[in-house]
Design an enzyme around this catalytic site. Structure first.
Site, PDB file in Angstrom:
ATOM      1  N   THR A 111       0.831  -1.206   0.000  1.00 35.32           N
ATOM      2  CA  THR A 111       0.000   0.000   0.000  1.00 35.32           C
ATOM      3  C   THR A 111       0.869   1.261   0.000  1.00 35.32           C
ATOM      4  O   THR A 111       1.767   1.387   0.837  1.00 35.32           O
ATOM      5  CB  THR A 111      -0.881   0.002   1.265  1.00 35.32           C
ATOM      6  N   GLU A 112       0.603   2.149  -0.950  1.00 34.93           N
ATOM      7  CA  GLU A 112       1.321   3.425  -1.070  1.00 34.93           C
ATOM      8  C   GLU A 112       2.829   3.241  -1.216  1.00 34.93           C
ATOM      9  O   GLU A 112       3.617   4.120  -0.874  1.00 34.93           O
ATOM     10  CB  GLU A 112       1.025   4.348   0.122  1.00 34.93           C
ATOM     11  N   LEU A 113       3.233   2.077  -1.711  1.00 33.19           N
ATOM     12  CA  LEU A 113       4.643   1.720  -1.855  1.00 33.19           C
ATOM     13  C   LEU A 113       5.420   1.830  -0.542  1.00 33.19           C
ATOM     14  O   LEU A 113       6.615   2.118  -0.538  1.00 33.19           O
ATOM     15  CB  LEU A 113       5.327   2.537  -2.967  1.00 33.19           C
TER      16      LEU A 113
END
Lengths: 432, 419
Positions: free
Chosen positions: B143-145
């Site tokens: 998630t979100e890198l």
């Protein structure tokens, strides 16, 4: 730059936000080097004149002069007049009657005296008498611009501007629609309208007010500038719970209403929200600070709602007492029906008290870190009150960001905008 | 060689409905708004962009390739509100030129709070992708890198992944370029692909910015920038939200035309091509080890977690949510568990972000709330109701009532130990 400024009230003789605003603005203008002659109506200071003592118990005159002396370029002139801020023409009549009766009683006289105080039962006449006196005063003064604060001074502002040929700025801190909803007093409306149309420039304290000016008074938008109020930072930043709480136990939360208890300020919405909050949690006290024509009604309403023991009324407070109240408070709620600006929430934030403010307020335009509600949405007000009281993380975040945000709302910025408006008017007057 | 590696993030949260402390209803989601947004984004982005990409794959005979990560929470919504989008993704899957990545099904921050939950959400997502598109993902993106060394070790220990995608943040790369394949510190076989944020953001954020000195961005110009990588890099990782096409950058900005012309411009240089993440790590050896002791993300200028966990409200809300894990799971109530998981979607915490001053615009995007405070209050009211539902089940073991709220971003090592 020299300004002939007409006001109603000035600290410490204040009963609301107008005096605070005039003080903050003139102080900041003073620091910009703008010279101001500030004209105030004062009720004749005879031993019979009671209104000062009534409104502000325990206040001494010397404090006033000390505070005023800190302003280098501001001169104060008073005009003997019984005008009071936030007054309704009908109340005025009544107050004059009461005042007269007190005088009669004190002197054991059965008949009114023509000496005593300068009695003018007709507020309309009084406003115009004030204007005549202001013109006389203006003849002795040198200035470039006339700046009038709110309707009672508009006739004076118009008269002075006409007599001297100087440009007129009217500063709208509130309108008759804010104070009275749809039940406007025609005389007051007419004076406001006349002032706005006669003005060369109108300063509105918010876009909310600007819209009312354009929509309700038929003024061209090009003439209306918005200058937001600022806040004097003097909060000591140790809100909630440190002061001794009389009548409130330590584990009780305190939710604050602070303002005149009038229709405009929405005290009934506050009480109905309180009722809803108390359905969900019990350890809360609701404190209503202020006085006003709905005060008795509010006390009755609290009783009718069955929450009489949970609502405390303090009456009008100021100075150190207000600071004390803020120290006790966990939350400040301003459910105003129509609030042109609303300095009090900024003061609450300055004192580290998180705020819930009405969306129908000018201050909602400048504050991001506040909870915002529609004044009529009692469920939502209660929902948000409970959230702040139950989740400390919410209060922490609101306080941290709110306090920082308040620091950015400076009177110096308002003053710079005002002086720009003065400059533009002078340039306009020269070229035109 | 310069290989262009496109990866598009496809995600919409299930937004919550207005929920006051006086509400008792156990339905928490704003179906109307979610349907409306899904359909709007489908019409403006997913459908036209999928069509264009399918056309490009056909036109260039399989030489144009892309990768997607589509969250489980969006897939569920697409099935309900616009199933035609699913069909177009299936069509893309059948070309063999599209790779689907793995992530947490609920687009959650579970890596930070519960390793068990994290792993189970990845499994659920992989199963969903396998069922829909017939592929088992080999590449993971969090998630979100969000990434650090520990995440890499955990992903490697799962034994089913070849590489992880993350942000090519300056402070982790230093002088090194994102245009190579790297190895995460402490890992043996797994690889790391890092986003070229300059070139990615030229498309995603700056494409229609008239103040940008490179505006207007043409495919020709961008193709030249790609070609310049030849000689000092192998791969240009262009990672961005899929909504860039048609939603963040409207059709009128020419974003679709840009994408349409890009392959031709890229192919003008004989050494250039397009590769999927799996093909990239197959083709190029790792050029060094990247050490990321602290958490990074692709968000904002800080590239950290402050957009989700930067204030006391966010920290409080997420702690309170994960504190319920044991109790929730012990109920065995599938609806309850599913609601709890949907509340984990990172967007709910993003909406509570108060750092409005520099990154405000992005944060407002599709944000259903007027303020971060409203979003927190709403979330906590729903959590309160969830809590009441749990309390109707017999309690397994006493639950610690420790912190009411915490200011700090959680210590990942501690939360790992706790699980």
């Amino acid at each position: 730059m020299r300004v002939f400024m007409l006001g109603w009230e000035f600290p410490p003789f204040i009963s609301g936000g107008l005096g605070t605003a005039c003080y903050g603005l003139t102080k900041a203008l003073d620091q910009l080097g703008v010279e101001i002659t500030f004209v105030l109506p004062t009720l004749v200071q005879t031993s019979y004149a009671t209104h000062v003592k009534l409104v502000m118990p325990g206040m001494k005159i010397p404090q006033a002069t000390t505070r005023r002396r800190t302003l280098k370029n501001v001169k104060f002139k008073t005009i003997k007049s019984p005008l009071q801020p936030y007054e309704r023409p009908d109340n005025y009549q009544q107050r004059m009657e009461e005042s007269l009766q007190r005088i009669r009683a004190a002197h054991g006289r059965a008949t009114p005296s023509s000496r005593g105080i300068h009695y003018h039962g007709d507020m309309y006449k009084e406003v115009h008498r004030y204007a005549d006196l202001a013109v006389k005063l203006a003849a002795e003064e040198e200035f470039d611009v006339v700046h009038a604060h709110d309707w009672m001074t508009y006739p004076a502002g118009i008269a002075v501007a006409r007599a001297t040929g100087k440009p007129l700025v009217v500063h709208v801190h509130s309108t008759e629609f804010d104070r009275s909803g749809e039940h406007v007093n025609q005389m007051v409306y007419d004076i406001e309208r006349m002032g706005m149309h006669a003005a060369d420039k109108i300063i509105a304290v918010s876009f909310l007010t600007r819209n009312i000016i354009i929509g309700r008074y038929g003024v061209s938008g090009s003439k209306v500038e918005v200058v937001y109020n600022g806040v004097e930072r003097n909060g000591n930043g140790n809100g909630n719970g440190t002061a001794a709480r009389t009548g409130i136990s330590k584990d009780e939360k305190v939710v604050l209403f602070l303002g005149r208890i009038t229709m405009q300020k929405g005290p009934d919405y506050f009480l109905r929200a309180a009722k809803k909050v108390l359905e969900k949690m019990n350890n809360v006290k609701f404190v209503m600070v202020g006085s006003g024509d709905l005060m008795h009604r509010a006390v009755e309403m609290a009783a009718e709602l069955g929450i009489g023991s949970k609502v405390l009324f303090t009456g009008f407070l100021q100075g150190a007492d207000v600071q004390k109240i803020y120290k006790m408070a966990d939350l400040y709620v301003m459910p105003s029906v129509s609030e042109p600006f609303g300095i009090a929430p900024l003061e609450a934030l300055d004192n580290d008290v998180p705020v819930i403010i009405s969306k129908q307020s000018g201050v909602a335009e400048v504050l991001k870190h506040a909870l915002k509600v529609d004044f009529w949405d009692v469920d939502e007000i209660a929902n948000k009150i409970i959230a702040v009281l139950q989740h400390p993380a919410l209060g922490v975040t609101l306080r941290n960001h709110g306090n920082y945000e308040v620091g950015k709302l400076k009177w110096s910025d308002s003053a710079v905008k005002c002086s720009q408006i003065y400059e533009e008017l002078l340039v306009g007057a020269e070229t035109g | 060689m310069a290989s262009v590696c496109f990866y598009f993030q496809v995600h919409q949260p299930q937004r919550l409905r207005h929920y006051t402390v006086f509400d008792h209803n156990q339905y928490y989601f704003d179906d109307h708004k979610n349907a409306e947004i899904c359909r709007k984004v489908a019409n403006k982005c997913y459908l036209p962009a999928n069509r264009l990409i399918l056309d490009l794959i056909r036109k260039y005979d399989g030489r144009f390739k892309v990768a997607y990560s589509i969250t489980g929470v969006l897939i569920e919504q697409l099935f309900s509100y616009c199933p035609e989008v699913i069909s177009t993704f299936e069509a893309l899957a059948r070309t063999g030129c599209v790779e689907f990545l793995a992530e947490t099904y609920y687009h959650s921050l579970s890596f930070l709070y519960s390793r068990r939950e994290f792993v189970s959400q990845i499994s659920k997502q992989m199963q969903t992708i396998k069922n829909l598109f017939g592929q088992t993902p080999r590449i993971f993106r969090n998630t979100e890198l969000i990434y650090n060394n520990e995440l890499a070790s955990l992903i490697e220990s799962m034994g089913c992944f070849d590489a992880i995608l993350s942000e090519g943040a300056d402070h982790i790369l230093g002088y090194r370029s994102p245009n190579f394949v790297y190895s995460p510190k402490g890992c043996k076989d797994i690889r790391l692909l890092l986003k070229n944020y300059t070139l990615s953001d030229d498309i995603a954020f700056r494409f229609s910015n008239h103040d940008w000195n490179q505006w207007p961005l043409t495919a020709d110009k961008f193709g030249h920038w790609i070609s310049k990588v030849n000689g000092n890099g192998f791969v240009v990782n262009l990672f961005m939200d899929y909504e860039t096409f048609g939603e963040h950058q409207w059709k009128e900005t020419g974003i679709f035309d840009f994408l349409k012309q890009l392959p031709e411009e890229v192919f003008k240089h004989p050494d250039n091509d397009f590769k999927t993440p799996s093909e990239v790590i197959e083709a190029y050896p790792p050029m060094g080890i990247v050490d990321v002791p602290h958490l990074i993300s692709w968000a904002d200028i800080e590239r950290d977690l402050s957009a989700w966990l930067g204030n006391a409200m966010q920290s409080n809300a997420i702690h309170e949510l994960y504190r319920l894990e044991k109790q929730i799971k012990s109920t065995g109530d599938e609806n309850l568990i599913s609601d709890w998981r949907k509340l984990q979607t990172s967007d709910h915490f993003y909406y509570m972000c108060t750092k409005w001053f520099s990154d405000g615009d992005v944060h407002k995007y599709f944000n259903p709330y007027d303020s971060p405070y409203d979003s927190y209050i709403n979330f906590m009211n729903i959590l309160g109701n969830l809590h009441n539902r749990i309390s109707k089940y017999p309690q397994p073991a006493p639950v610690s009532i420790g912190h009411i709220f915490q200011n700090a971003v959680p210590n990942v090592v501690d939360s790992a130990a706790a699980n």
